[in-house]
Design a protein around this motif. Structure first.
Motif, mmCIF file in Angstrom:
data_model
loop_
_atom_site.group_PDB
_atom_site.id
_atom_site.type_symbol
_atom_site.label_atom_id
_atom_site.label_comp_id
_atom_site.label_asym_id
_atom_site.label_seq_id
_atom_site.Cartn_x
_atom_site.Cartn_y
_atom_site.Cartn_z
ATOM 1 N N PHE A 171 69.294 21.472 67.455
ATOM 2 C CA PHE A 171 69.806 21.463 68.970
ATOM 3 C C PHE A 171 69.083 20.400 69.792
ATOM 4 N N ASP A 172 68.151 20.363 69.060
ATOM 5 C CA ASP A 172 67.372 18.964 70.232
ATOM 6 C C ASP A 172 67.622 17.418 69.035
ATOM 7 N N ASP A 173 68.295 17.285 68.925
ATOM 8 C CA ASP A 173 69.578 15.893 68.658
ATOM 9 C C ASP A 173 70.741 16.142 68.394
ATOM 10 N N THR A 409 56.928 17.985 64.219
ATOM 11 C CA THR A 409 57.182 16.628 65.027
ATOM 12 C C THR A 409 58.633 17.243 65.713
ATOM 13 N N TYR A 410 59.083 17.461 66.636
ATOM 14 C CA TYR A 410 60.311 17.335 67.532
ATOM 15 C C TYR A 410 61.118 16.412 66.614
ATOM 16 N N PRO A 411 62.542 16.646 66.012
ATOM 17 C CA PRO A 411 63.475 15.361 65.512
ATOM 18 C C PRO A 411 63.462 15.008 66.423
ATOM 19 N N PRO A 416 53.902 13.796 66.983
ATOM 20 C CA PRO A 416 54.193 15.038 66.602
ATOM 21 C C PRO A 416 53.699 16.068 68.029
ATOM 22 N N SER A 417 53.921 17.204 68.108
ATOM 23 C CA SER A 417 53.607 18.773 69.206
ATOM 24 C C SER A 417 52.432 19.016 68.382
ATOM 25 N N LEU A 418 52.734 19.228 66.631
ATOM 26 C CA LEU A 418 51.298 20.114 66.667
ATOM 27 C C LEU A 418 50.527 19.370 65.653
ATOM 28 N N GLU A 436 46.833 23.187 78.699
ATOM 29 C CA GLU A 436 47.187 22.761 79.208
ATOM 30 C C GLU A 436 48.789 22.279 79.269
ATOM 31 N N ASN A 437 50.019 21.882 80.205
ATOM 32 C CA ASN A 437 51.263 21.766 80.045
ATOM 33 C C ASN A 437 51.662 20.831 78.599
ATOM 34 N N GLY A 438 52.496 21.693 78.042
ATOM 35 C CA GLY A 438 52.518 20.199 76.328
ATOM 36 C C GLY A 438 51.889 20.508 75.368
ATOM 37 N N SER A 439 51.061 21.015 75.482
ATOM 38 C CA SER A 439 49.763 21.432 74.800
ATOM 39 C C SER A 439 50.426 21.271 73.372
ATOM 40 N N GLY A 440 51.425 22.326 73.242
ATOM 41 C CA GLY A 440 51.532 22.715 71.873
ATOM 42 C C GLY A 440 51.867 24.314 71.878
ATOM 43 N N LYS A 441 51.113 25.487 73.144
ATOM 44 C CA LYS A 441 51.684 26.552 72.597
ATOM 45 C C LYS A 441 52.553 27.161 72.208
ATOM 46 N N THR A 442 53.941 27.065 72.871
ATOM 47 C CA THR A 442 55.051 27.567 72.592
ATOM 48 C C THR A 442 55.570 26.401 71.548
ATOM 49 N N THR A 443 55.325 25.615 70.780
ATOM 50 C CA THR A 443 55.753 25.283 69.803
ATOM 51 C C THR A 443 55.179 26.462 68.759
ATOM 52 N N LEU A 444 54.079 26.211 69.248
ATOM 53 C CA LEU A 444 52.937 26.884 68.032
ATOM 54 C C LEU A 444 53.260 28.568 67.589
ATOM 55 N N PRO A 482 60.436 35.264 75.751
ATOM 56 C CA PRO A 482 60.326 33.390 75.964
ATOM 57 C C PRO A 482 59.273 32.915 76.901
ATOM 58 N N GLN A 483 59.700 31.936 77.135
ATOM 59 C CA GLN A 483 59.016 30.614 78.187
ATOM 60 C C GLN A 483 59.959 30.998 79.370
ATOM 61 N N ASP A 484 61.146 30.157 78.463
ATOM 62 C CA ASP A 484 62.545 29.953 78.981
ATOM 63 C C ASP A 484 63.937 30.645 78.667
ATOM 64 N N THR A 596 49.669 32.733 77.978
ATOM 65 C CA THR A 596 49.412 32.474 79.513
ATOM 66 C C THR A 596 48.354 31.339 80.036
ATOM 67 N N HIS A 597 48.345 31.080 81.654
ATOM 68 C CA HIS A 597 47.725 30.539 82.163
ATOM 69 C C HIS A 597 46.767 31.088 83.136
ATOM 70 N N ARG A 598 46.797 32.410 83.226
ATOM 71 C CA ARG A 598 45.876 33.063 83.956
ATOM 72 C C ARG A 598 44.935 34.042 82.780
HETATM 73 N N1 LIG Z 1 62.521 20.716 71.459
HETATM 74 C C1 LIG Z 1 61.511 19.473 72.113
HETATM 75 N N2 LIG Z 1 62.121 18.179 71.910
HETATM 76 C C2 LIG Z 1 61.227 17.259 72.425
HETATM 77 N N3 LIG Z 1 59.660 17.778 72.389
HETATM 78 C C3 LIG Z 1 59.573 18.658 72.777
HETATM 79 C C4 LIG Z 1 60.909 19.785 72.380
HETATM 80 N N4 LIG Z 1 59.673 20.700 73.717
HETATM 81 C C5 LIG Z 1 58.442 20.613 73.138
HETATM 82 N N5 LIG Z 1 58.220 19.064 73.382
HETATM 83 C C6 LIG Z 1 57.467 18.950 73.473
HETATM 84 O O1 LIG Z 1 56.472 19.365 72.638
HETATM 85 C C7 LIG Z 1 55.106 18.660 72.780
HETATM 86 C C8 LIG Z 1 54.279 20.184 73.770
HETATM 87 O O2 LIG Z 1 55.656 20.816 73.970
HETATM 88 P P1 LIG Z 1 55.256 22.659 74.058
HETATM 89 O O3 LIG Z 1 56.744 23.119 74.685
HETATM 90 O O4 LIG Z 1 54.379 23.562 73.246
HETATM 91 O O5 LIG Z 1 54.000 23.189 75.394
HETATM 92 P P2 LIG Z 1 53.097 24.466 76.220
HETATM 93 O O6 LIG Z 1 51.614 23.760 75.769
HETATM 94 O O7 LIG Z 1 53.988 25.150 75.887
HETATM 95 O O8 LIG Z 1 53.867 23.762 78.031
HETATM 96 P P3 LIG Z 1 53.673 24.558 78.991
HETATM 97 O O9 LIG Z 1 52.623 25.111 79.340
HETATM 98 O O10 LIG Z 1 53.944 23.493 79.966
HETATM 99 O O11 LIG Z 1 54.959 25.276 78.722
HETATM 100 C C9 LIG Z 1 55.314 18.452 74.777
HETATM 101 O O12 LIG Z 1 54.771 17.217 74.668
HETATM 102 C C10 LIG Z 1 56.925 18.729 75.135
HETATM 103 O O13 LIG Z 1 57.308 17.533 74.944
#
Ligand SMILES: Nc1ncnc2c1ncn2[C@@H]1O[C@H](COP(=O)(O)OP(=O)(O)OP(=O)(O)O)[C@@H](O)[C@H]1O
Ligand SMILES: [Mg+2]
Length: 657
Positions: A171-173, A409-411, A416-418, A436-444, A482-484, A596-598
């Motif tokens: 779904f990322d492709d 790395t997302y397709p 790489p995100s991690l 911080e935002n985009g640091s990779g928490k959700t991905t991990l 999930p976050q979303d 969390t950011h809190r």
């Molecule tokens: N589906 C995706 N396809 C490509 N890149 C993605 C995708 N989801 C996230 N990313 C990228 O991966 C990196 C990490 O994203 P992630 O969602 O893990 O961040 P986060 O730490 O959860 O941020 P936040 O605090 O905003 O929730 C970001 O640079 C983001 O742009």
């Protein structure tokens, strides 16, 4: 933004945007008319140059696939359709030969009443054959009509079975999305057409064989004349079909974008923002630009199709004239008697009708087959994307979950995100991921939940490597908020039970834990209230109310690992406090991964990992991290200062660090 290679489809009117312009990107101003060359659609070039002969070569495969599909949908209806059509063909031939008997009797010498009397038995046979043929054809038509909805059902079921099973990365492709769009938009509905047309081909063939057989019996020269009349029409129809297919293929990305825009303009979720940002004009112009482009391409297509058809009609007309001239010559030279010539005219007309419907069916089958091939290709591609069947038993519990040197790395992403992340989560702990935002928490979190497989590195539940287990089973043992999260258009009960058998006592318990009980109590039908305003009696919730429902889902799921990704972003202070209290109490003995950011709420975690640009930059118990004064301490102080200022202004005490 990743750019897809633009490749022109045959001679179709694909407009390729110049490199580097706004239009060459898929952002503002979509790629209008540019082709997305999907590697697994290598058949495009072949299709673009397919001739009538090439089409005939392809047909058996298509017909084979269609018949197999029909067979799976209903063996009875398939067999009945084929048998009744064959029987109808036999009676067509029989009727034609009986007609020759009628004409021979009528053209014989003697008084007219005698000739009519002599023709009566043959006439009765003609009438009987016609009645039987009509009855059989009606029966075949009925069976055929019963097949269509059954075929539709199985292809739809298969498609959605695949879309829900493919690896999440699909779904990322964008290529996958294009392919899925084509399969859903058209391919899906063409499957039953292919079946229908495959049977029509059979019907046409049977009718043609009947007429050709009758003609062959009457005079062998008449047979090739029959073919001459219908080939030009068939050629024109085939050409027109190919043009249409290529145009639709070419326009696929444009149509998809238009579809997305159309959805936004007519959707409830975006309705408020469209008005608030007064972006009606912007969206309308963008939609209109795409619609105009599509319209121009279709108008050009209609012109080219009309030209092809006119050429076909002209050549076909000339051929029909030639056939009648030839028949006249045969009659004049006495090669065929008048009765035979009369029957031949009838047989040629019958044969021409059958041949025309055969060619039409071939053409339609070919055209539907192109879309059907998209569906089949998509299914094949989706099959490849289904995570390999690793059957190792998924662990039900754990003492420690470890991620070691995980890279992901997302397709299609450049970075790489991690990057070599290692974490340990001991059973019964609350482990926090911050950054911080985009640091990779959700991905991990998604990797730990078994939603993505790491490119490198390994996640283990005790000694068990997740790369060896059935992830579908593993996910049964993970609860994720999930976050979303999705606002499921279902009842409150099902929004919490999420596909599991709803247990009212447990649902009420989970709702109490998340504060969702306060949200549901005033609803008109309680837990049976539909949470979607688009339907009658549906109810809408506020953002925070929805989040309480989403949190209840996580609590309802009886799993040893609970992942909470920003569970309080939309909650009010009281609900947030209650939730963190509960998480602090280790959420009923479960292990909690908290994102969390809190940061004040993170103080009670057992272990904190700070992520930055896909790396763990700090880790340890929160008190140690605060004492060390690193990034965590800095972020914590930033948040604390905001409160400090407010409480100082209010003359209250400072929050404890
Ligand atoms: N589906 C995706 N396809 C490509 N890149 C993605 C995708 N989801 C996230 N990313 C990228 O991966 C990196 C990490 O994203 P992630 O969602 O893990 O961040 P986060 O730490 O959860 O941020 P936040 O605090 O905003 O929730 C970001 O640079 C983001 O742009
Ligand atoms: Mg996130």
């Amino acid at each position: 933004m990743r750019r897809r290679s633009a490749e022109r489809a045959g001679n179709e009117p694909a407009r390729k945007a110049p490199e580097g312009t706004e239009e060459a990107t898929a952002g503002e101003g979509a790629v209008v008319g540019a082709m997305a060359a999907v590697p697994w659609q290598a058949h495009l070039a072949e299709l673009a140059s397919t001739s009538l002969a090439g089409m005939s070569r392809r047909l058996p495969t298509l017909i084979g696939a269609a018949i197999r599909l029909a067979w799976r949908a209903s063996r009875f209806d398939t067999v009945v359709t084929i048998l009744l059509n064959l029987a109808a063909g036999v009676f067509t031939a029989y009727g034609l030969l009986a007609t020759a008997g009628v004409l021979t009797a009528l053209f014989a010498g003697g008084a007219t009443p005698d000739r009519v009397r002599a023709a009566l038995p043959s006439l009765a046979l003609v009438a009987g054959a016609a009645a039987l043929r009509s009855g059989l054809q009606a029966g075949a038509g009925w069976a055929q009509a019963r097949l269509r909805p059954k075929v539709n059902r199985i292809v739809e079921t298969r498609l959605f079975d695949l879309t829900t099973r493919v690896d999440l990365t699909a779904f990322d492709d964008t290529d996958f999305h294009d392919a899925m769009h084509r399969a859903r938009q058209q391919g899906l509905y063409e499957a039953s057409s292919v079946v229908q047309e495959a049977i029509d081909i059979l019907t046409g063939l049977v009718g043609l064989t009947a007429a050709a057989g009758a003609l062959g019996v009457l005079h062998p020269v008449l047979l090739p004349l029959l073919l001459l009349t219908a080939v030009p029409d068939g050629w024109a129809a085939a050409r027109a079909a190919r043009m249409r297919y290529l145009t639709i293929f070419t326009l696929s990305p444009v149509r998809r974008r238009k579809w997305v825009l159309a959805d936004l303009m007519a959707d409830r979720d975006s309705a408020a923002e469209i008005r608030a940002f007064t972006m009606r004009g912007f969206l309308g112009r963008e939609h209109d630009r795409l619609a105009t482009e599509e319209c121009e391409v279709h108008v050009a297509l209609a012109r080219r199709q009309a030209v092809a058809r006119v050429i076909g009609e002209i050549v076909g007309g000339v051929a029909t004239g030639a056939v009648y001239v030839a028949l006249g010559a045969l009659l004049a030279t006495g090669s065929v008697p008048l009765a035979v010539a009369g029957t031949a005219v009838l047989a040629i007309r019958t044969g021409k009708t059958s041949l025309a419907s055969l060619l039409y069916a071939v053409n339609q089958c070919y055209e539907s087959g192109l879309y059907f091939a998209d569906y089949l290709d998509f299914c094949a591609e989706a099959e490849v994307r289904i995570p390999e069947g690793r059957h190792g038993p998924a662990p039900a519990t754990f003492d420690v979950i470890t991620a070691e040197d995980v890279w992901f790395t997302y397709p299609g992403a450049d970075e790489p995100s991690l990057r070599g992340v290692s974490v340990r989560i001991h059973a019964g702990q609350v482990v926090a991921l911050v950054g911080e935002n985009g640091s990779g928490k959700t991905t991990l979190a998604k990797i730990l939940a078994g939603l993505y497989r790491p490119d490198e590195g390994e996640v283990r539940w005790d000694g068990v490597r997740l790369s060896e287990v059935d992830l579908e089973r593993l996910r049964e043992n993970v609860a994720m908020i999930p976050q979303d999260y999705t606002h499921w258009p279902m009842t409150a009960r099902h929004n919490i039970a999420m596909g599991r058998t709803p247990d009212d006592a447990l649902i009420a318990e989970a709702a109490r834990a998340s504060g969702a009980d306060e949200v549901i109590a005033p609803l008109s039908h309680g837990y049976g209230t539909l949470l979607d305003r688009r339907f009658k009696d549906g109810h809408e919730l506020s953002g925070g109310q929805w989040q309480r429902i989403a949190v209840a889902r996580g609590f309802y799921r009886d799993a040893p690992l609970l992942i909470c990704d920003e569970p309080t972003a939309a909650l009010d202070a009281r609900a947030e406090h209650a939730l963190f209290e509960r998480i602090r109490g280790h959420a009923d003995g479960r292990t909690v991964l908290l994102i969390t950011h809190r940061l004040a709420s993170v103080r009670h975690a057992d272990q904190v990992y700070v992520l930055d640009h896909g790396r763990v930059i700090e880790e340890g118990p929160p008190a140690e991290l605060l004492a060390a004064g690193g990034v965590f301490g800095e972020l914590y102080d930033l948040q604390a200062q905001a409160y400090q200022l407010q409480t100082e202004q209010a003359g209250g005490p400072n929050p404890p660090r």
